[in-house]
Write a protein that holds these residues in place. Structure first.
Motif, mmCIF file in Angstrom:
data_model
loop_
_atom_site.group_PDB
_atom_site.id
_atom_site.type_symbol
_atom_site.label_atom_id
_atom_site.label_comp_id
_atom_site.label_asym_id
_atom_site.label_seq_id
_atom_site.Cartn_x
_atom_site.Cartn_y
_atom_site.Cartn_z
ATOM 1 N N SER A 516 -21.499 27.542 -1.791
ATOM 2 C CA SER A 516 -20.326 27.422 -1.202
ATOM 3 C C SER A 516 -19.963 28.825 -0.577
ATOM 4 C CB SER A 516 -19.349 26.906 -1.977
ATOM 5 O OG SER A 516 -19.261 27.537 -3.266
ATOM 6 N N ILE A 519 -22.018 29.653 2.710
ATOM 7 C CA ILE A 519 -21.525 29.105 3.707
ATOM 8 C C ILE A 519 -20.123 29.959 4.444
ATOM 9 C CG2 ILE A 519 -19.946 27.266 4.641
ATOM 10 C CD1 ILE A 519 -21.806 25.255 2.683
ATOM 11 N N CYS A 522 -21.624 33.268 5.765
ATOM 12 C CA CYS A 522 -22.092 33.186 7.166
ATOM 13 C C CYS A 522 -20.775 33.162 8.276
ATOM 14 C CB CYS A 522 -22.638 31.634 7.347
ATOM 15 S SG CYS A 522 -24.407 31.984 6.437
ATOM 16 N N TYR A 523 -19.881 32.307 8.136
ATOM 17 C CA TYR A 523 -18.909 32.114 8.720
ATOM 18 C C TYR A 523 -18.139 33.494 8.790
ATOM 19 C CZ TYR A 523 -13.761 31.575 10.102
ATOM 20 O OH TYR A 523 -12.572 31.720 10.814
#
Length: 532
Positions: A516, A519, A522-523
């Motif tokens: 989590s 993710i 990366c954003y």
């Protein structure tokens, strides 16, 4: 510019061939991207405003490939007309390629830094090996005890991160500014470390190990370890700041030598105290404390020789509010992030202790190996914090160069994650006899070994992403990402506990937390323009 002014202008300040002269016109741009210049006189006609003057002696400037100026500004000074003010914004060409960000420079920085970060976890594995030769209760007691000591250091590791970032930004202004940062950091580190050393000798040591799940049978051994190792807490904090200051000036070789010598002494003393003298878990703690004090002395000596250590009066003087203020931008967010990490490790240990003594011993083996291989990517994070801040501070002008450096770091991290994950799997699957002889403990470790491949890969990528976001001071976003990943951990642990999966459920929950966080990282990197 009139002809008389052109002739009267000193030759060394006239137009340069290459980047300083384009189409026979003075572009006013500096020559050579911060490199030393070799001037030779030449004669050619100079054209201004469509009128051709008679041949004028001008300076022909050639960049030298093997020598660097002490300041990049010396090249711009060579092409700046008298009375002209230096532009506040760096030239676009200079922002595209920062000196010292080549692949060779990054590798030369990262490899010694790798030894710095791996020495501590390696010695924890050595302690686990030596203590594991004794009763299984001592091996189980080592988990809450070592987590208490390492957690105290880990909880305040933001001080080292702040020191690296601030020294990186201030050293270009001169050594006096860097010395002020180092003096303030050492004073804060000593105060925090001395407080932790005092608390470790009180009833707080027993409270901490009990909070981490130590049963009544494990508390005496765990408290002994905490109190003997707590003697050197002040030295560990100051040593961490000293190493961070060296990393801030892109010197990773000196702290590597210091850390390697301390680690070698720790291993030798482990053998003497634990095996020869039969001191058990207390001997391992005493060996670590002696090694930390030696490392502190060597680190202080190295800072003094590098002229980064301010006078002694500055070290014992209470810093002013203005001197502490630069650290506050790091303290709040990073302390919160690190506190959540320490809490997550404590949560894992508490759930493991609730299962059985054998499960807690297996958790200790897995955790020590995991931390060792997870920290392999920490030097890449340190490289991001040493090379990216000055590029990211320039904004869009240097985003291409910043993206290029980040992609190199990401490629290195991917290779390291793949190789370290495979080695970690093989070690946990076939090398458990190095840590314990208990059959139940070995079986539980081997059951979790395949899962560590995925966890190791996600952790490695998270480390370099976090270092990049810290370099860009995206601390608020890191706080949000930490909160979300922590929520995933709590929900996963609750679900796995009610399911009765056992120790593998605990590590599955930690894997969910890492995925989590990845993710969200990366954003954030896509938004910053670094990933794509």
């Amino acid at each position: 510019m009139s002809l008389s002014q052109l002739i009267a202008r000193p030759a060394a300040t006239l137009t340069a061939t290459g980047s300083g002269r384009k189409g026979g016109r003075d572009t006013g741009r500096p020559c050579g991207r911060g490199r030393c210049l070799r001037h030779t006189a030449t004669s050619h006609p100079t054209v201004y405003g469509g009128w051709s003057s008679r041949p004028v002696i001008v300076a022909r400037v050639r960049p030298r490939r093997n020598a660097y100026c002490e300041r990049a500004a010396c090249c711009s000074a060579a092409t700046q007309a008298p009375g002209e003010e230096e532009s506040e914004h760096p030239p676009e060409s200079g922002a595209q390629k920062a000196p010292g960000t080549s692949a060779r420079a990054i590798v030369a920085f990262t490899l010694p830094a790798l030894g710095i970060y791996l020495t501590g976890p390696f010695l924890s594995m050595v302690d686990t090996c030596f203590v594991g030769l004794g009763p299984v209760t001592q091996l189980a007691a080592l988990m809450p005890a070592s987590l208490t000591c390492d957690g105290a250091l880990f909880l305040f590791s933001f001080l080292g991160t702040a020191t690296t970032g601030l020294v990186t930004r201030e050293v270009k202004r001169g050594k006096e500014q860097a010395q002020r940062i180092v003096a303030t950091a050492i004073f804060i580190a000593f105060c925090i470390g001395a407080t932790c050393s005092i608390l470790s000798q009180t009833v707080a040591a027993e409270w901490c190990v009990r909070a981490l799940g130590a049963s009544d049978a494990l508390v005496p051994d765990a408290v002994t370890y905490v109190r003997l190792r707590g003697i050197s807490f002040f030295g560990a904090f100051v040593n961490s700041v000293a190493n961070s200051a060296n990393l801030g000036v892109r010197d990773s070789l000196t702290p590597f030598k210091v850390t390697a010598l301390g680690g070698l002494l720790n291993a030798v003393l482990d053998y003497i105290f634990v095996i020869q003298l039969g001191m058990g878990i207390g001997g391992a703690a005493l060996a670590t404390s002696i090694a930390v004090i030696l490392s502190l002395a060597l680190s202080v000596r190295a800072l003094h020789r590098k002229e980064l250590l301010p006078p002694f009066k500055s070290l014992i003087r209470v810093p002013t509010v203005d001197q502490v203020l630069p650290f506050t931008s790091y303290f709040g967010p990073l302390f919160f992030i690190i506190l959540n990490r320490a809490f997550s490790f404590g949560l894992l240990t508490n759930f493991a202790a609730a299962l059985s003594v054998e499960a807690l011993a297996a958790h200790q083996v897995i955790f020590s190996v995991f931390v060792f291989f997870a920290l392999i990517c920490e030097p890449v994070s340190a490289a991001a914090q040493a090379y990216l801040p000055n590029l990211l501070d320039q904004g869009k002008a240097a985003i291409v160069e910043a993206r290029r450096v980040f992609h190199k770091l990401l490629l290195a991290t991917t290779c390291i994650a793949a190789s370290s994950g495979l080695i970690e799997y093989l070690l946990l699957m076939f090398g458990t006899s190095l840590f314990t002889s208990d059959a139940t403990v070995m079986a539980q470790v081997r059951q979790i070994a395949p899962l560590m491949l995925v966890i190791q890969a996600s952790v490695s990528l998270n480390i370099v992403s976090e270092g990049t976001l810290i370099a860009g001071k995206n601390l608020r976003l890191l706080v949000y990402m930490t909160l979300i990943s922590m929520l995933c951990l709590v929900l996963s642990l609750t679900t796995c506990t009610y399911s009765g999966i056992g120790l593998i459920g605990i590590w599955l929950s930690y894997g969910a937390r890492m995925v989590s966080f990845l993710i969200g990282a990366c954003y954030a990197l896509v938004r910053r323009g670094l990933l794509l």
